[in-house]
Design a protein around this motif. Structure first.
Motif, PDB file in Angstrom:
ATOM      1  N   PHE A 170       0.826  -1.214   0.000  1.00 15.40           N
ATOM      2  CA  PHE A 170       0.000   0.000   0.000  1.00 15.40           C
ATOM      3  C   PHE A 170       0.857   1.261   0.000  1.00 15.40           C
ATOM      4  O   PHE A 170       0.403   2.326  -0.418  1.00 15.40           O
ATOM      5  N   GLY A 171       2.108   1.156   0.493  1.00 19.27           N
ATOM      6  CA  GLY A 171       2.996   2.314   0.486  1.00 19.27           C
ATOM      7  C   GLY A 171       3.353   2.788  -0.906  1.00 19.27           C
ATOM      8  O   GLY A 171       3.824   3.914  -1.077  1.00 19.27           O
ATOM      9  N   PHE A 172       3.112   1.951  -1.910  1.00 15.72           N
ATOM     10  CA  PHE A 172       3.386   2.331  -3.302  1.00 15.72           C
ATOM     11  C   PHE A 172       2.099   2.655  -4.067  1.00 15.72           C
ATOM     12  O   PHE A 172       2.094   2.697  -5.280  1.00 15.72           O
ATOM     13  N   THR A 173       1.010   2.891  -3.331  1.00 16.78           N
ATOM     14  CA  THR A 173      -0.272   3.193  -3.959  1.00 16.78           C
ATOM     15  C   THR A 173      -0.837   4.496  -3.406  1.00 16.78           C
ATOM     16  O   THR A 173      -0.305   5.076  -2.450  1.00 16.78           O
ATOM     17  N   ASP A 174      -1.944   4.938  -3.998  1.00 12.52           N
ATOM     18  CA  ASP A 174      -2.648   6.133  -3.513  1.00 12.52           C
ATOM     19  C   ASP A 174      -3.940   5.742  -2.804  1.00 12.52           C
ATOM     20  O   ASP A 174      -4.936   6.478  -2.848  1.00 12.52           O
ATOM     21  N   ALA A 175      -3.945   4.586  -2.149  1.00 11.27           N
ATOM     22  CA  ALA A 175      -5.143   4.061  -1.494  1.00 11.27           C
ATOM     23  C   ALA A 175      -5.665   5.026  -0.434  1.00 11.27           C
ATOM     24  O   ALA A 175      -4.894   5.706   0.249  1.00 11.27           O
ATOM     25  N   LYS A 176      -6.984   5.074  -0.313  1.00 11.31           N
ATOM     26  CA  LYS A 176      -7.657   5.895   0.682  1.00 11.31           C
ATOM     27  C   LYS A 176      -8.387   4.992   1.669  1.00 11.31           C
ATOM     28  O   LYS A 176      -8.874   3.918   1.302  1.00 11.31           O
ATOM     29  N   LEU A 177      -8.494   5.434   2.905  1.00 13.73           N
ATOM     30  CA  LEU A 177      -9.155   4.629   3.926  1.00 13.73           C
ATOM     31  C   LEU A 177     -10.643   4.467   3.630  1.00 13.73           C
ATOM     32  O   LEU A 177     -11.243   3.452   3.966  1.00 13.73           O
ATOM     33  N   SER A 178     -11.231   5.469   2.980  1.00 13.91           N
ATOM     34  CA  SER A 178     -12.656   5.415   2.676  1.00 13.91           C
ATOM     35  C   SER A 178     -12.986   4.354   1.630  1.00 13.91           C
ATOM     36  O   SER A 178     -14.087   3.800   1.624  1.00 13.91           O
ATOM     37  N   TYR A 203      -7.577   1.740  -5.815  1.00 12.63           N
ATOM     38  CA  TYR A 203      -6.308   2.462  -5.767  1.00 12.63           C
ATOM     39  C   TYR A 203      -5.514   2.170  -7.030  1.00 12.63           C
ATOM     40  O   TYR A 203      -5.846   1.284  -7.818  1.00 12.63           O
ATOM     41  N   LYS A 204      -4.453   2.945  -7.211  1.00 14.69           N
ATOM     42  CA  LYS A 204      -3.542   2.727  -8.330  1.00 14.69           C
ATOM     43  C   LYS A 204      -2.113   2.915  -7.851  1.00 14.69           C
ATOM     44  O   LYS A 204      -1.861   3.603  -6.852  1.00 14.69           O
ATOM     45  N   LEU A 205      -1.199   2.309  -8.564  1.00 13.57           N
ATOM     46  CA  LEU A 205       0.208   2.401  -8.200  1.00 13.57           C
ATOM     47  C   LEU A 205       0.744   3.800  -8.486  1.00 13.57           C
ATOM     48  O   LEU A 205       0.468   4.378  -9.534  1.00 13.57           O
ATOM     49  N   PHE A 233       7.180   5.537  -6.050  1.00 17.00           N
ATOM     50  CA  PHE A 233       7.796   6.071  -4.831  1.00 17.00           C
ATOM     51  C   PHE A 233       7.274   7.458  -4.475  1.00 17.00           C
ATOM     52  O   PHE A 233       7.905   8.167  -3.684  1.00 17.00           O
ATOM     53  N   SER A 234       6.123   7.840  -5.024  1.00 20.70           N
ATOM     54  CA  SER A 234       5.593   9.189  -4.769  1.00 20.70           C
ATOM     55  C   SER A 234       5.283   9.423  -3.295  1.00 20.70           C
ATOM     56  O   SER A 234       5.384  10.557  -2.812  1.00 20.70           O
ATOM     57  N   ASN A 235       4.891   8.379  -2.592  1.00 21.43           N
ATOM     58  CA  ASN A 235       4.615   8.543  -1.158  1.00 21.43           C
ATOM     59  C   ASN A 235       5.890   8.756  -0.352  1.00 21.43           C
ATOM     60  O   ASN A 235       5.824   9.276   0.767  1.00 21.43           O
ATOM     61  N   TYR A 236       7.018   8.340  -0.921  1.00 20.11           N
ATOM     62  CA  TYR A 236       8.294   8.504  -0.233  1.00 20.11           C
ATOM     63  C   TYR A 236       8.999   9.787  -0.672  1.00 20.11           C
ATOM     64  O   TYR A 236       9.365  10.614   0.150  1.00 20.11           O
ATOM     65  N   LEU A 237       9.183   9.951  -1.976  1.00 20.04           N
ATOM     66  CA  LEU A 237       9.822  11.162  -2.495  1.00 20.04           C
ATOM     67  C   LEU A 237       9.590  11.238  -3.998  1.00 20.04           C
ATOM     68  O   LEU A 237       9.812  10.265  -4.719  1.00 20.04           O
ATOM     69  N   ALA A 238       9.122  12.388  -4.444  1.00 18.53           N
ATOM     70  CA  ALA A 238       8.882  12.598  -5.876  1.00 18.53           C
ATOM     71  C   ALA A 238       8.914  14.091  -6.164  1.00 18.53           C
ATOM     72  O   ALA A 238       8.639  14.919  -5.290  1.00 18.53           O
ATOM     73  N   THR A 255      -4.367   6.035   3.218  1.00 18.14           N
ATOM     74  CA  THR A 255      -3.824   4.702   3.486  1.00 18.14           C
ATOM     75  C   THR A 255      -2.443   4.524   2.864  1.00 18.14           C
ATOM     76  O   THR A 255      -1.552   3.928   3.477  1.00 18.14           O
ATOM     77  N   GLY A 256      -2.254   5.041   1.663  1.00 19.52           N
ATOM     78  CA  GLY A 256      -0.965   4.904   0.985  1.00 19.52           C
ATOM     79  C   GLY A 256       0.145   5.605   1.732  1.00 19.52           C
ATOM     80  O   GLY A 256       1.203   5.019   2.003  1.00 19.52           O
ATOM     81  N   LEU A 257      -0.072   6.864   2.096  1.00 19.32           N
ATOM     82  CA  LEU A 257       0.956   7.630   2.796  1.00 19.32           C
ATOM     83  C   LEU A 257       1.185   7.077   4.199  1.00 19.32           C
ATOM     84  O   LEU A 257       2.324   7.003   4.671  1.00 19.32           O
TER      85      LEU A 257
END
Length: 308
Positions: free
Chosen positions: A40-48, A53-55, A58-63, A273-275
């Motif tokens: 999930f760390g490599f996705t833009d998943a939302k808790l709702s 979601y989609k891949l 590494f945007s959640n880490y650094l982009a 969720t992703g972040l």
């Protein structure tokens, strides 16, 4: 020689056979959620809507987006949480190690009522973290807390202090409560090591008239070092993932937010969720690296002749 080698292989196979059920349960209970968190760390998943979601790589880490850096590694609050967590861990574990050693040495001595004192010392550790945090939250209250009342009565302070709301004292208040609660855990592990020490070392030192302080640093400390390092590593692991104590005492404020608190903030409050998963993954990596470093630095190798 061949029979010994075969016996060793048989013992190893038997050990793995006994460990297999535990490893299977551990893989299901811990391994699968960990892999899902990393994914999930490599996705833009939302808790709702976690299934939609989609891949994002590494945007959640650094982009870099339109010339602007985004992600955890560019987030000042994340780095603040890293600093708060590491600072809390270093100070609390150091204090608990020193105080735990002192308490263990006292409890290891022979005196009347030692059993009662040992049981009493364990009370803070036996109290659930949420309960002890709530209890201390009341005692640290700036309006009706007993700590301010005592300090005012002794004329140590001139006005009540909001210990958990003041940015200068909030982290120290958390450390104080953690040290109060967890020092018995360190003392218990160190006491177990002291109980297993050979008495002839102390008898020889006593006959030679060596000062007790010198005996501690030259005899006791080297002998209990392996157990001490195990206690420090265990306690450091627990301190690095601190969340509940900080959240109850300071409501996860910016001044005391930990890495676990940051992950919870992103996951629950912001529903990212992703972040939040990316933050949890980095927390896992930080804890893993620090653990490996601590075990490597604290490793004690003993040769056949007893030298290090």
């Amino acid at each position: 020689m061949a029979s010994q080698s075969e016996l060793t292989r048989t013992r190893v196979r038997s050990a793995w056979l006994f460990l297999l059920p535990m490893l299977v349960v551990l893989a299901v209970v811990a391994g699968w959620p960990l892999l899902r968190t990393i994914w999930f760390g490599f996705t833009d998943a939302k808790l709702s809507n976690p299934g939609n979601y989609k891949l994002v790589g590494f945007s959640n880490y650094l982009a870099n987006v339109d010339g602007r850096w985004i992600g955890l590694l560019a987030n000042k609050v994340w780095w603040l949480s890293v600093w708060n967590t590491v600072w809390f861990s270093l100070v609390s574990v150091a204090l608990e190690t020193v105080l735990g050693t002192i308490v263990a040495l006292v409890l290891n001595a022979n005196f009347k009522g030692r059993a009662i004192v040992r049981a009493a010392v364990l009370i803070p550790w036996a109290i659930p973290t949420i309960v002890s945090a709530k209890m201390w939250l009341w005692m640290l209250n700036d309006q009706f807390g007993i700590l301010n009342h005592i300090l005012l009565s002794l004329h140590i302070i001139s006005a009540p202090i909001a210990w958990t709301a003041n940015s200068e004292t909030a982290m120290w208040a958390v450390i104080m409560v953690d040290v109060w609660k967890t020092t018995p855990f360190m003392a218990l592990l160190i006491l177990a090591a002291l109980q297993m020490m050979p008495s002839d070392c102390y008898e020889a030192a006593k006959v030679d008239g060596i000062h007790p302080v010198k005996v501690f640093f030259k005899v006791t400390l080297p002998l209990i070092r392996p157990a001490l390092m195990v206690a420090v590593v265990f306690r450091a692991l627990d301190a690095l993932r601190i969340f509940d104590l900080i959240y109850v005492l300071t409501s996860g404020s910016r001044d005391t937010i930990s890495m676990s608190g940051f992950a919870r903030l992103q996951l629950v409050d912001f529903a990212k969720t992703g972040l939040g998963s990316a933050a949890a993954t980095l927390l896992f990596l930080v804890i893993g690296l620090i653990t490996v470093f601590a075990m490597t630095v604290g490793k004690v190798r003993v040769s056949e002749d007893g030298t290090r």
